[in-house]
Enzyme design. Sequence first.
Site, mmCIF file in Angstrom:
data_model
loop_
_atom_site.group_PDB
_atom_site.id
_atom_site.type_symbol
_atom_site.label_atom_id
_atom_site.label_comp_id
_atom_site.label_asym_id
_atom_site.label_seq_id
_atom_site.Cartn_x
_atom_site.Cartn_y
_atom_site.Cartn_z
ATOM 1 C CB CYS A 143 -4.305 -54.898 2.284
ATOM 2 S SG CYS A 143 -5.537 -54.953 3.583
ATOM 3 C CB CYS A 199 -5.077 -58.040 4.363
ATOM 4 S SG CYS A 199 -6.191 -56.886 3.597
ATOM 5 C CG ASP A 200 -1.296 -59.240 3.694
ATOM 6 O OD1 ASP A 200 -2.038 -60.211 3.909
ATOM 7 O OD2 ASP A 200 -1.213 -58.684 2.581
#
Length: 308
Positions: free
Chosen positions: A136, A139-140
């Site tokens: 993701c 997200c990261d």
Amino acid sequence: MPQHHTHVLILGSGPAGCAAAIYAARANRQPILINGIQPGGQLTITTDVENYPGFADVIQGPWLMEQMIKQCEHVGTRIFSDHITKVDLSKKPFTATGESGTVYTGDSIIICTGAQAKWLGLESEKKFQGYGVSGCATCDGFFFKGKEVAVVGGGNSAVEEALYLTNHASKVTVIHRRDKFRAEKILQDRLFKNPKINVIWNSQVKEVLGGGNPPGVTGVKIIESGKERELKVDGVFIAIGHFPNTALFKGMIDMDNDGYIITKANSTKTNIPGVFAAGDVQDKIFRQAVTAAGTGCMAALEIEKYLG
Ligand code: NAP
């Protein structure tokens, strides 16, 4: 154990579950919606959404889902934050038991458990998950400010993740196993125009390289047109598609070879009367938020006939 009964039990809170809940609530069915392990579904791990009709400006996936869930509540849906670990579809009312121990029963049930990201299946990929290997970008991506990263895949997800990562990383290399993308043309055009992105075609990742304590990724070993070579990167984002979240229903309901729930033509009916499926859990062709919401609506309308 606490127990809750409803006419319409909805498992999953992505666009399919929310649309089903909105329609069922407005039909006065007081539906119960179980949030699941990822409340709001896959859109909560995306950023820009510009293809969901109704918004002239670009909106954010998590915001869209927040709005849908609020809309469900507003029209009278009972929402429970629980993760279903057991279901019984063999008798009525249908039963779903949550991690919390709560038992939810429904005269009808709509399965909207969606799909999730696939992994390459490499030992090294698993080893570095959370330490440089991610599924993701939104997200990261932040953790790779000024660093070099690779994205694996050639679909919309891979291209979108690569574009997103250019906000953080200094260089993004897309590794794709064929010589053309399956992503939409508009996304491809954006990718090819972006000076931070380059593409390695006809290549497969053989191994994620890294080490240290705490562990970190230092590169990937790839097979490019039959030849092995190494590419130095600090992070690897896997974006190679999805599989349906149907493990819970295995052996209980008809599924295809890939585990997608089979629904009847032009319908959300499954092989079990009273059990309906909507969204990505039964759709491996379109898989869009808007089509998921459409099938959620269909399920709620079909349930009206079923319960009526
Ligand atoms: P996808 O379209 O199925 O693409 C998966 C990509 O990964 C393909 O390019 C595939 O290669 C590659 N791949 C699969 N298995 C692989 C493996 N083991 N090793 C290396 N490469 C592998 O999946 P997606 O990109 O996640 O998209 C899923 C659905 O969501 C699509 O319908 C897409 O349109 C939709 N989506 C839409 C948007 C949007 O509209 N903005 C955004 C994201 C996703 P091949 O090409 O060789 O098969």
